[in-house]
Design a protein around this motif. Sequence first.
Motif, PDB file in Angstrom:
ATOM      1  N   THR A 159       0.840  -1.202   0.000  1.00  0.00           N
ATOM      2  CA  THR A 159       0.000   0.000   0.000  1.00  0.00           C
ATOM      3  C   THR A 159       0.867   1.240   0.000  1.00  0.00           C
ATOM      4  N   LEU A 160       0.554   2.179  -0.888  1.00  0.00           N
ATOM      5  CA  LEU A 160       1.244   3.466  -0.969  1.00  0.00           C
ATOM      6  C   LEU A 160       0.355   4.561  -0.418  1.00  0.00           C
ATOM      7  N   VAL A 161       0.856   5.280   0.591  1.00  0.00           N
ATOM      8  CA  VAL A 161       0.207   6.500   1.070  1.00  0.00           C
ATOM      9  C   VAL A 161       0.883   7.640   0.314  1.00  0.00           C
ATOM     10  N   PRO A 162       0.223   8.200  -0.708  1.00  0.00           N
ATOM     11  CA  PRO A 162       0.908   9.072  -1.656  1.00  0.00           C
ATOM     12  C   PRO A 162       1.183  10.471  -1.124  1.00  0.00           C
ATOM     13  N   GLU A 163       2.150  11.108  -1.751  1.00  0.00           N
ATOM     14  CA  GLU A 163       2.418  12.517  -1.466  1.00  0.00           C
ATOM     15  C   GLU A 163       1.194  13.346  -1.864  1.00  0.00           C
ATOM     16  N   GLY A 164       0.850  14.328  -1.041  1.00  0.00           N
ATOM     17  CA  GLY A 164      -0.277  15.197  -1.362  1.00  0.00           C
ATOM     18  C   GLY A 164      -1.630  14.610  -1.021  1.00  0.00           C
ATOM     19  N   ARG A 165      -1.653  13.488  -0.298  1.00  0.00           N
ATOM     20  CA  ARG A 165      -2.864  12.834   0.234  1.00  0.00           C
ATOM     21  C   ARG A 165      -3.740  12.212  -0.832  1.00  0.00           C
ATOM     22  N   GLN A 166      -4.064  12.968  -1.908  1.00  0.00           N
ATOM     23  CA  GLN A 166      -4.852  12.446  -3.033  1.00  0.00           C
ATOM     24  C   GLN A 166      -6.165  11.807  -2.583  1.00  0.00           C
ATOM     25  N   LEU A 167      -6.892  12.558  -1.769  1.00  0.00           N
ATOM     26  CA  LEU A 167      -8.228  12.121  -1.364  1.00  0.00           C
ATOM     27  C   LEU A 167      -9.242  12.504  -2.439  1.00  0.00           C
ATOM     28  N   PHE A 168     -10.441  11.963  -2.313  1.00  0.00           N
ATOM     29  CA  PHE A 168     -11.549  12.348  -3.190  1.00  0.00           C
ATOM     30  C   PHE A 168     -12.286  13.486  -2.483  1.00  0.00           C
ATOM     31  N   PRO A 169     -12.107  14.732  -2.934  1.00  0.00           N
ATOM     32  CA  PRO A 169     -12.591  15.895  -2.175  1.00  0.00           C
ATOM     33  C   PRO A 169     -14.097  15.965  -2.010  1.00  0.00           C
ATOM     34  N   ASP A 170     -14.850  15.433  -2.970  1.00  0.00           N
ATOM     35  CA  ASP A 170     -16.310  15.520  -2.912  1.00  0.00           C
ATOM     36  C   ASP A 170     -16.958  14.292  -2.291  1.00  0.00           C
ATOM     37  N   MET A 171     -16.130  13.443  -1.672  1.00  0.00           N
ATOM     38  CA  MET A 171     -16.643  12.305  -0.935  1.00  0.00           C
ATOM     39  C   MET A 171     -16.401  12.542   0.549  1.00  0.00           C
ATOM     40  N   THR A 172     -17.193  11.909   1.382  1.00  0.00           N
ATOM     41  CA  THR A 172     -17.022  12.082   2.822  1.00  0.00           C
ATOM     42  C   THR A 172     -15.742  11.370   3.285  1.00  0.00           C
ATOM     43  N   VAL A 173     -15.337  11.690   4.493  1.00  0.00           N
ATOM     44  CA  VAL A 173     -14.172  11.038   5.084  1.00  0.00           C
ATOM     45  C   VAL A 173     -14.382   9.528   5.131  1.00  0.00           C
ATOM     46  N   LYS A 174     -15.546   9.098   5.581  1.00  0.00           N
ATOM     47  CA  LYS A 174     -15.838   7.665   5.671  1.00  0.00           C
ATOM     48  C   LYS A 174     -15.788   7.005   4.294  1.00  0.00           C
ATOM     49  N   GLU A 175     -16.322   7.666   3.282  1.00  0.00           N
ATOM     50  CA  GLU A 175     -16.301   7.106   1.930  1.00  0.00           C
ATOM     51  C   GLU A 175     -14.864   6.995   1.422  1.00  0.00           C
ATOM     52  N   ASN A 176     -14.025   7.980   1.747  1.00  0.00           N
ATOM     53  CA  ASN A 176     -12.610   7.909   1.362  1.00  0.00           C
ATOM     54  C   ASN A 176     -11.930   6.720   2.026  1.00  0.00           C
ATOM     55  N   LEU A 177     -12.233   6.498   3.285  1.00  0.00           N
ATOM     56  CA  LEU A 177     -11.652   5.361   3.986  1.00  0.00           C
ATOM     57  C   LEU A 177     -12.088   4.042   3.355  1.00  0.00           C
ATOM     58  N   GLU A 178     -13.354   3.962   3.002  1.00  0.00           N
ATOM     59  CA  GLU A 178     -13.893   2.733   2.423  1.00  0.00           C
ATOM     60  C   GLU A 178     -13.244   2.403   1.079  1.00  0.00           C
ATOM     61  N   MET A 179     -12.698   3.422   0.402  1.00  0.00           N
ATOM     62  CA  MET A 179     -12.028   3.187  -0.878  1.00  0.00           C
ATOM     63  C   MET A 179     -10.781   2.310  -0.709  1.00  0.00           C
ATOM     64  N   GLY A 180     -10.228   2.285   0.512  1.00  0.00           N
ATOM     65  CA  GLY A 180      -9.049   1.464   0.750  1.00  0.00           C
ATOM     66  C   GLY A 180      -9.355   0.022   1.091  1.00  0.00           C
ATOM     67  N   TYR A 181     -10.613  -0.285   1.319  1.00  0.00           N
ATOM     68  CA  TYR A 181     -11.002  -1.626   1.763  1.00  0.00           C
ATOM     69  C   TYR A 181     -10.991  -2.616   0.599  1.00  0.00           C
ATOM     70  N   LYS A 182     -10.378  -3.771   0.820  1.00  0.00           N
ATOM     71  CA  LYS A 182     -10.287  -4.802  -0.210  1.00  0.00           C
ATOM     72  C   LYS A 182     -11.332  -5.892   0.056  1.00  0.00           C
ATOM     73  N   LYS A 183     -12.455  -5.800  -0.629  1.00  0.00           N
ATOM     74  CA  LYS A 183     -13.548  -6.745  -0.391  1.00  0.00           C
ATOM     75  C   LYS A 183     -13.179  -8.172  -0.764  1.00  0.00           C
ATOM     76  N   SER A 184     -12.282  -8.324  -1.719  1.00  0.00           N
ATOM     77  CA  SER A 184     -11.974  -9.659  -2.227  1.00  0.00           C
ATOM     78  C   SER A 184     -10.999 -10.419  -1.338  1.00  0.00           C
ATOM     79  N   ARG A 185     -10.368  -9.723  -0.377  1.00  0.00           N
ATOM     80  CA  ARG A 185      -9.368 -10.373   0.465  1.00  0.00           C
ATOM     81  C   ARG A 185      -9.955 -10.818   1.792  1.00  0.00           C
ATOM     82  N   LYS A 186      -9.473 -11.959   2.260  1.00  0.00           N
ATOM     83  CA  LYS A 186      -9.900 -12.436   3.567  1.00  0.00           C
ATOM     84  C   LYS A 186      -9.208 -11.604   4.641  1.00  0.00           C
ATOM     85  N   GLY A 187      -9.932 -11.282   5.688  1.00  0.00           N
ATOM     86  CA  GLY A 187      -9.365 -10.482   6.766  1.00  0.00           C
ATOM     87  C   GLY A 187     -10.474  -9.847   7.568  1.00  0.00           C
TER      88      GLY A 187
END
Length: 234
Positions: free
Chosen positions: A79-107
């Motif tokens: 996982t890369l935490v990129p320079e400049g954060r590169q968040l989705f500005p028009d999405m909520t904080v929770k929605e941005n967090l959910e973008m990192g979730y890997k549904k296909s992986r066990k865990g």
Amino acid sequence: MLSLENVHVSYGPIKAIKGISLQIDEGEMVALIGANGAGKSTTLKAIAGIEPIESGEIRFNGQNISNLPYNKTSNLGITLVPEGRQLFPDMTVKENLEMGYKKSRKGACLLELLEKVYEYFPDVYTKRNELASSLSGGQQQMVAIGRGIMSEPKLLMFDEPSLGLSPVLVQNVVKIIRTLHEKGHSILLVEQNANMALKIANRGYVLEMGRIVLEDQAHSLLKNEEIKAAYLGL
């Protein structure tokens, strides 16, 4: 865990990475330091599969991942935490967090991982339903790190996590990176603040003009007179 052998990367006629070799062992924190334009960010992007390599080899847990695209390296646990954060500005904080979730992986399930992030970052929990664009720079950086945690990474790569932050917020970022390391994450840290990076890392590499010119234990690099003069402002 991770090894690069004689890796080359170019942007058209410009040779950005010129045959670098480095290694990160499981559970280790390694700092990659150097001046602007030395090739630090390009190295991270090559490992992640964002920038293609011309030649050489990148291996992760024994698997050749050279030029494997980012969605596949991410599924392997990089996982890369990129320079400049590169968040989705028009999405909520929770929605941005959910973008990192890997549904296909066990865990852990989504809710478990969200609770883990909120435990690390109480301010993120408070702002979870607000747009990412409304957050301060420091809060956005916490969300970017939290998004990385949501992918349950084996190797976390940070690209300039302290950039643009106040000294107090820098210390918060340092504390979180240390905590993640203590909890077993392997970490590759690219940081303009070389003094800070070497103080928390196990080992360090010095990159100049696309080449690794020095590698040593972090505490030894902190004492190196050339490193002090070039990167530590001493």
